[in-house]
Design a protein around this motif. Structure first.
Motif, PDB file in Angstrom:
ATOM      1  N   GLY A  21      12.512  18.286  42.319  1.00  0.00           N
ATOM      2  CA  GLY A  21      11.957  18.900  41.092  1.00  0.00           C
ATOM      3  C   GLY A  21      10.510  19.316  41.209  1.00  0.00           C
ATOM      4  N   LYS A  22      10.010  19.475  42.453  1.00  0.00           N
ATOM      5  CA  LYS A  22       8.583  19.822  42.607  1.00  0.00           C
ATOM      6  C   LYS A  22       8.245  21.134  41.897  1.00  0.00           C
ATOM      7  CE  LYS A  22       9.383  19.179  46.797  1.00  0.00           C
ATOM      8  NZ  LYS A  22       9.557  19.135  48.207  1.00  0.00           N
ATOM      9  N   THR A  23       9.135  22.131  42.025  1.00  0.00           N
ATOM     10  CA  THR A  23       8.856  23.426  41.392  1.00  0.00           C
ATOM     11  C   THR A  23       8.946  23.310  39.875  1.00  0.00           C
ATOM     12  OG1 THR A  23       9.774  24.477  43.337  1.00  0.00           O
ATOM     13  CG2 THR A  23       9.500  25.879  41.405  1.00  0.00           C
ATOM     14  N   GLU A  65      21.585  10.595  45.437  1.00  0.00           N
ATOM     15  CA  GLU A  65      22.606  11.126  44.504  1.00  0.00           C
ATOM     16  C   GLU A  65      21.975  12.189  43.595  1.00  0.00           C
ATOM     17  OE1 GLU A  65      21.991   7.857  44.955  1.00  0.00           O
ATOM     18  OE2 GLU A  65      23.791   7.388  46.126  1.00  0.00           O
ATOM     19  N   HIS A  66      20.787  11.894  43.134  1.00  0.00           N
ATOM     20  CA  HIS A  66      20.052  12.806  42.251  1.00  0.00           C
ATOM     21  C   HIS A  66      19.795  14.136  42.996  1.00  0.00           C
ATOM     22  CE1 HIS A  66      17.213  13.393  38.861  1.00  0.00           C
ATOM     23  NE2 HIS A  66      16.552  14.137  39.734  1.00  0.00           N
ATOM     24  N   ASP A 113      -0.849   9.085  46.118  1.00  0.00           N
ATOM     25  CA  ASP A 113      -1.826   8.421  45.250  1.00  0.00           C
ATOM     26  C   ASP A 113      -1.094   7.898  44.017  1.00  0.00           C
ATOM     27  OD1 ASP A 113      -4.243   9.100  46.692  1.00  0.00           O
ATOM     28  OD2 ASP A 113      -3.883  11.159  46.072  1.00  0.00           O
ATOM     29  N   VAL A 114      -0.077   8.648  43.611  1.00  0.00           N
ATOM     30  CA  VAL A 114       0.686   8.306  42.407  1.00  0.00           C
ATOM     31  C   VAL A 114       2.169   8.539  42.717  1.00  0.00           C
ATOM     32  CG1 VAL A 114       1.113   8.979  39.996  1.00  0.00           C
ATOM     33  CG2 VAL A 114      -1.182   9.146  40.917  1.00  0.00           C
ATOM     34  N   THR A 115       3.027   7.611  42.288  1.00  0.00           N
ATOM     35  CA  THR A 115       4.475   7.815  42.465  1.00  0.00           C
ATOM     36  C   THR A 115       5.118   7.943  41.091  1.00  0.00           C
ATOM     37  OG1 THR A 115       4.463   6.537  44.496  1.00  0.00           O
ATOM     38  CG2 THR A 115       6.597   6.794  43.420  1.00  0.00           C
ATOM     39  N   ILE A 116       5.953   8.973  40.945  1.00  0.00           N
ATOM     40  CA  ILE A 116       6.630   9.178  39.657  1.00  0.00           C
ATOM     41  C   ILE A 116       8.139   9.178  39.913  1.00  0.00           C
ATOM     42  CG2 ILE A 116       7.007  10.829  37.751  1.00  0.00           C
ATOM     43  CD1 ILE A 116       4.181   9.889  37.586  1.00  0.00           C
ATOM     44  N   ASN A 117       8.836   8.327  39.182  1.00  0.00           N
ATOM     45  CA  ASN A 117      10.283   8.306  39.313  1.00  0.00           C
ATOM     46  C   ASN A 117      10.878   9.419  38.458  1.00  0.00           C
ATOM     47  OD1 ASN A 117      12.900   7.451  39.763  1.00  0.00           O
ATOM     48  ND2 ASN A 117      12.208   5.321  39.864  1.00  0.00           N
ATOM     49  N   THR A 118      11.678  10.268  39.072  1.00  0.00           N
ATOM     50  CA  THR A 118      12.146  11.438  38.321  1.00  0.00           C
ATOM     51  C   THR A 118      13.545  11.248  37.733  1.00  0.00           C
ATOM     52  OG1 THR A 118      13.020  12.418  40.318  1.00  0.00           O
ATOM     53  CG2 THR A 118      10.794  13.061  39.710  1.00  0.00           C
ATOM     54  N   ALA A 119      14.057  10.031  37.816  1.00  0.00           N
ATOM     55  CA  ALA A 119      15.442   9.831  37.353  1.00  0.00           C
ATOM     56  C   ALA A 119      15.506   9.479  35.867  1.00  0.00           C
ATOM     57  CB  ALA A 119      16.086   8.720  38.164  1.00  0.00           C
ATOM     58  N   GLY A 120      16.605   9.878  35.270  1.00  0.00           N
ATOM     59  CA  GLY A 120      17.006   9.332  33.978  1.00  0.00           C
ATOM     60  C   GLY A 120      16.283   9.816  32.724  1.00  0.00           C
ATOM     61  N   GLN A 121      15.346  10.738  32.852  1.00  0.00           N
ATOM     62  CA  GLN A 121      14.654  11.210  31.645  1.00  0.00           C
ATOM     63  C   GLN A 121      14.580  12.730  31.636  1.00  0.00           C
ATOM     64  OE1 GLN A 121      10.906   9.210  31.667  1.00  0.00           O
ATOM     65  NE2 GLN A 121      11.598   7.634  30.248  1.00  0.00           N
ATOM     66  N   THR A 122      14.249  13.282  30.483  1.00  0.00           N
ATOM     67  CA  THR A 122      14.160  14.739  30.415  1.00  0.00           C
ATOM     68  C   THR A 122      12.917  15.221  31.177  1.00  0.00           C
ATOM     69  OG1 THR A 122      12.799  14.711  28.444  1.00  0.00           O
ATOM     70  CG2 THR A 122      15.188  14.767  28.089  1.00  0.00           C
ATOM     71  N   VAL A 123      12.966  16.492  31.582  1.00  0.00           N
ATOM     72  CA  VAL A 123      11.846  17.076  32.320  1.00  0.00           C
ATOM     73  C   VAL A 123      10.556  16.954  31.504  1.00  0.00           C
ATOM     74  CG1 VAL A 123      10.925  19.246  33.235  1.00  0.00           C
ATOM     75  CG2 VAL A 123      13.304  18.642  33.648  1.00  0.00           C
ATOM     76  N   ASN A 124      10.636  17.217  30.207  1.00  0.00           N
ATOM     77  CA  ASN A 124       9.437  17.161  29.367  1.00  0.00           C
ATOM     78  C   ASN A 124       8.838  15.758  29.317  1.00  0.00           C
ATOM     79  OD1 ASN A 124       9.232  19.807  28.747  1.00  0.00           O
ATOM     80  ND2 ASN A 124      10.393  19.665  26.831  1.00  0.00           N
TER      81      ASN A 124
END
Ligand code: DQA
Length: 319
Positions: free
Chosen positions: A15-17, A107-108, A147-158
């Motif tokens: 989801g980088k873009t 899987e994601h 520097d920062v890790t963000i988990n991109t699973a399980g929530q809306t893009v916003n």
């Protein structure tokens, strides 16, 4: 406004873009997708570059682009999946950027790009196995560089974008250094009728809270020594601090050395005094340091520091 670049790393399809575009909109800045940038420059797709010129050629283009980016500020950048394999690239990107790792499960990733036949490294059958293999190879590098890790699973893009924005705030705040001179560590003890009953710790807490609310990271410093104050002012120069608020205490009235240090660092500086020095002893009426500052505030107690931060904020807007 972004002070540094925001550099998104993570496996292809994490989801980088998508997040990069959203963040750039939020920061009102430009977005660069390194793959798209190279495609536009070369006039062909990444897949074609891989097929016609080979992977090493493409990696060389990535390297050049990272060098270019390291000379710029204020962009959100989505990196192609392989950029992180090269330490030099990451060094370049980290120099003026906050590296954000978008973490996602295999899987994601498969859900996002399993159907996409344009990914050169995921050609052929058994994509899931390839994703797992490649991910296992790359995860240590993502983690090492982030520097920062963000988990991109399980929530809306916003929602994820909002979370990112909040987490990134502290990395991208402009910085103001608040310097207190001699005897100000005795505030709350000394001449309370003049300087008030709050301790310097209370005042600093108030300055930090209000300063953060105004969008600044605040550093505080106090010393009873002229040389230490000069050293701190010079450190502001090397640290590329965006503004200085200084209460030089009694040095105000005679320290040409502090006056020179303020003038030397070329950082917008506001002089503050808790008391109204013009209503007091004759010797306090003169400030030798104020002419090196953008302005002087006195007589407003600790609120003067907040007024000074506001003055720096608004000056930055006008410039
Ligand atoms: C002061 C005023 C100076 O004259 C005095 O020497 C101080 C404090 C103030 O904040 O009002 O130490 O800077």
């Amino acid at each position: 406004m972004l002070k540094k670049n925001i550099v998104l790393i993570g496996f292809m399809g994490c989801g980088k873009t998508t997040f990069g575009r959203k963040l750039a909109k939020r920061y009102k800045c430009e977005f660069i997708d390194t793959d798209k940038f190279i495609e536009a420059e070369q006039g062909m797709s990444v897949q074609d570059i891989f097929e016609k010129k080979g992977e090493p050629y493409f990696r060389e283009l990535e390297k050049e682009l990272c060098k270019k980016i390291s000379e710029k500020n204020g962009y959100v950048i989505a990196t192609g999946g392989g950029i992180i394999k090269n330490d030099e690239n990451m060094e370049c990107l980290g120099k003026n950027g906050v590296i954000v790792y978008l973490k996602a499960s295999p899987e994601h990733i498969f859900r996002n790009i399993g159907h996409d036949s344009s990914r050169p490294l995921l050609q052929g059958k058994n994509k899931m196995k390839k994703i797992r293999q490649l991910m296992a190879e790359r995860i240590p590098t993502y983690e090492k560089n982030a520097d920062v890790t963000i988990n991109t699973a399980g929530q809306t893009v916003n929602r994820i974008t909002n979370r990112m924005y909040e987490r990134l705030k502290k990395y991208n705040m402009k910085k103001i250094c608040v310097i207190h001179g001699p005897n100000l560590n005795f505030t709350g003890i000394r001449e309370r009728g003049i300087y008030g009953t709050k301790t310097l710790d209370d005042i600093n807490k108030y300055i930090i809270e209000e300063g953060n609310r105004l969008g600044f990271e605040i550093e505080v410093f106090q010393s009873n020594y002229e040389g230490a104050i000069i050293d701190r002012l010079q450190k502001c120069y090397y640290d590329k601090v965006d503004g200085i608020v200084i209460n030089p205490g009694a040095f105000t009235h005679y320290s040409y050395a502090i006056r020179d240090a303020i003038a030397s660092v070329q950082i917008p500086t506001v002089e503050v005094h808790l008391s109204n020095i013009h209503q007091r002893d004759e010797f306090r009426h003169k400030s030798v340091t104020a002419p090196a500052c953008i302005g002087q505030l006195c007589g407003f107690g600790e609120y003067g520091y907040i007024m000074a931060i506001n003055a720096i904020k608004n000056r930055a807007k006008i410039r």
